[in-house]
Enzyme design. Structure first.
Site, PDB file in Angstrom:
ATOM      1  N   ASP A 143     -17.361 -45.606 -38.653  1.00  0.00           N
ATOM      2  CA  ASP A 143     -17.357 -46.402 -39.933  1.00  0.00           C
ATOM      3  C   ASP A 143     -16.176 -45.757 -40.621  1.00  0.00           C
ATOM      4  O   ASP A 143     -15.914 -44.632 -40.815  1.00  0.00           O
ATOM      5  CB  ASP A 143     -18.664 -45.884 -40.650  1.00  0.00           C
ATOM      6  CG  ASP A 143     -18.811 -46.553 -41.893  1.00  0.00           C
ATOM      7  OD1 ASP A 143     -19.080 -47.717 -41.899  1.00  0.00           O
ATOM      8  OD2 ASP A 143     -18.485 -45.959 -42.942  1.00  0.00           O
ATOM      9  N   ASN A 199     -11.479 -52.660 -50.388  1.00  0.00           N
ATOM     10  CA  ASN A 199     -11.569 -53.880 -51.091  1.00  0.00           C
ATOM     11  C   ASN A 199     -11.738 -54.145 -52.731  1.00  0.00           C
ATOM     12  O   ASN A 199     -11.155 -54.941 -53.057  1.00  0.00           O
ATOM     13  CB  ASN A 199     -13.210 -54.408 -50.492  1.00  0.00           C
ATOM     14  CG  ASN A 199     -13.310 -54.634 -48.996  1.00  0.00           C
ATOM     15  OD1 ASN A 199     -12.299 -55.049 -48.569  1.00  0.00           O
ATOM     16  ND2 ASN A 199     -14.262 -54.394 -48.629  1.00  0.00           N
ATOM     17  N   HIS A 235     -10.255 -58.367 -50.733  1.00  0.00           N
ATOM     18  CA  HIS A 235     -10.973 -58.415 -49.487  1.00  0.00           C
ATOM     19  C   HIS A 235     -10.062 -59.044 -48.437  1.00  0.00           C
ATOM     20  O   HIS A 235     -10.285 -58.694 -47.253  1.00  0.00           O
ATOM     21  CB  HIS A 235     -11.962 -59.449 -49.663  1.00  0.00           C
ATOM     22  CG  HIS A 235     -13.349 -59.058 -50.384  1.00  0.00           C
ATOM     23  ND1 HIS A 235     -14.288 -58.202 -49.944  1.00  0.00           N
ATOM     24  CD2 HIS A 235     -13.883 -59.282 -51.465  1.00  0.00           C
ATOM     25  CE1 HIS A 235     -15.162 -58.050 -50.874  1.00  0.00           C
ATOM     26  NE2 HIS A 235     -14.935 -58.527 -51.892  1.00  0.00           N
ATOM     27  N   ASP A 282      -9.955 -57.345 -44.873  1.00  0.00           N
ATOM     28  CA  ASP A 282      -9.741 -57.894 -43.640  1.00  0.00           C
ATOM     29  C   ASP A 282      -8.520 -57.378 -42.541  1.00  0.00           C
ATOM     30  O   ASP A 282      -8.793 -57.225 -41.618  1.00  0.00           O
ATOM     31  CB  ASP A 282      -9.664 -59.569 -43.681  1.00  0.00           C
ATOM     32  CG  ASP A 282     -10.896 -59.921 -44.129  1.00  0.00           C
ATOM     33  OD1 ASP A 282     -11.944 -59.134 -44.097  1.00  0.00           O
ATOM     34  OD2 ASP A 282     -10.984 -60.881 -44.554  1.00  0.00           O
ATOM     35  N   GLU A 328     -17.575 -52.770 -41.871  1.00  0.00           N
ATOM     36  CA  GLU A 328     -16.597 -51.915 -41.462  1.00  0.00           C
ATOM     37  C   GLU A 328     -17.102 -50.959 -40.182  1.00  0.00           C
ATOM     38  O   GLU A 328     -16.393 -50.119 -39.921  1.00  0.00           O
ATOM     39  CB  GLU A 328     -15.912 -51.177 -42.450  1.00  0.00           C
ATOM     40  CG  GLU A 328     -16.544 -50.054 -43.112  1.00  0.00           C
ATOM     41  CD  GLU A 328     -17.863 -50.470 -44.115  1.00  0.00           C
ATOM     42  OE1 GLU A 328     -18.279 -49.650 -44.871  1.00  0.00           O
ATOM     43  OE2 GLU A 328     -18.012 -51.735 -44.394  1.00  0.00           O
TER      44      GLU A 328
END
Length: 314
Positions: free
Chosen positions: A150, A158, A163, A167, A193
């Site tokens: 993680d 973000n 966002h 990505d 994630e």
């Protein structure tokens, strides 16, 4: 025989007569200086008209056979072309089906596998691992490692950069993970994630070193965002070896193993993030008896734990 005369004027250099069948003929020619006044002299020319090959006696009976042969050849040629086209269409359908199946098992953003792929592949992996552990002694590379990764504080990426930046980080994360894990391992986008790595045919004692390499791959270089901006990201990892208790392989099923890996991940974050924590062996410990607190994980003699953080040796 045609006994009628055919009149031809002087401007007609190549008169035609016929059609004529094969045979012996006599051509008679009379000339006229004035219309209707024909001379007395008659020119006769003897000639033979030879038959074409297909008009010969030997060829005539063979014509039906030749026709059937030509028709058969045409039919066979057409059938062959149809079979070839059918094979081409079948290959196209199979290729397209394989593409669609691959797409259905792959995360569209990162190119990692998705949960559906794991659901299809996992039962065979578990059976193979347990079968190898059934041999005495089991091979050194008979273990299966389950790693949950993680990204730390990913929400901050973000929130600050958008966002699209998040990505971009995930896409680059997938590339870095491919550089650490083997092609025979499976990398699954577990959600957001989180990434689940299924490491096949390995030794549980190598898990800590592998987890340390993954953490280093994430932290070693900044992630490049659109416009040339960069951001540094770290990761926390929780891992479990399967079967966790080699003396009782059936005691730790997939559900218990996954729950243990998830608990290990939270424990890795609790110890300070940018590191790993994992259980490599349970000596008589049942899943329902696993301690909930990190401190008890480390002190319980029935549980062998490996942990590390940035700057800490495995």
């Amino acid at each position: 025989m045609d006994e009628a005369w055919t009149e031809v004027d002087a401007g007609q250099r190549n008169p035609s007569f016929g059609p004529l069948q094969p045979g012996h003929y006599t051509l008679q020619v009379r000339a006229s200086a004035l219309p209707g006044q024909w001379g007395d002299q008659l020119l006769e020319l003897q000639f033979d008209l030879r038959p074409a090959w297909w008009q010969t006696g030997g060829a005539l009976p063979a014509l039906p056979w030749l026709a059937r042969g030509a028709l058969g050849g045409w039919v066979r040629g057409r059938a062959q072309r149809l079979r070839q086209r059918e094979a081409e269409l079948r290959a196209e359908v199979e290729a397209r089906t394989a593409e669609l199946r691959e797409a259905s098992l792959t995360d569209a953003l990162t190119g990692l596998r998705n949960r559906r792929y794991l659901d299809l592949r996992l039962p065979d992996d578990l059976r193979l691992c347990l079968r190898r552990h059934a041999s005495q002694p089991p091979p050194s590379d008979s273990d299966l490692l389950v790693m949950l990764l993680d990204l730390d504080h990913f929400k901050h990426v973000n929130d600050v950069h958008g966002h699209a930046a998040g990505d971009a980080v995930l896409v680059q994360l997938a590339e870095r993970l491919r550089g650490v894990f083997r092609a025979s391992d499976s990398l699954v986008r577990w959600g957001g994630e989180e990434v689940l790595a299924l490491v096949r045919e390995t030794a549980r004692d190598d898990a800590a070193e592998l987890a340390a390499r993954v953490c280093e791959a994430v932290r070693s270089a900044p992630f490049v965002l659109e416009g040339g901006q960069t951001v540094r990201v770290t990761a926390s990892i929780g891992f479990v070896a399967f079967p966790l208790d080699p003396t009782r392989p059936e005691a730790w099923g997939w559900a218990a193993t996954l729950q243990m890996a998830d608990a290990a991940l939270y424990a890795a974050k609790a110890q300070g993030r940018d590191g790993y924590l994992g259980a490599v062996r349970a000596n008589g410990l049942a899943p329902q008896d696993v301690p909930q607190q990190l401190g008890r994980w480390l002190s319980d003699p029935r549980l062998e734990v490996r942990r590390g953080q940035s700057g800490m040796a495995p």
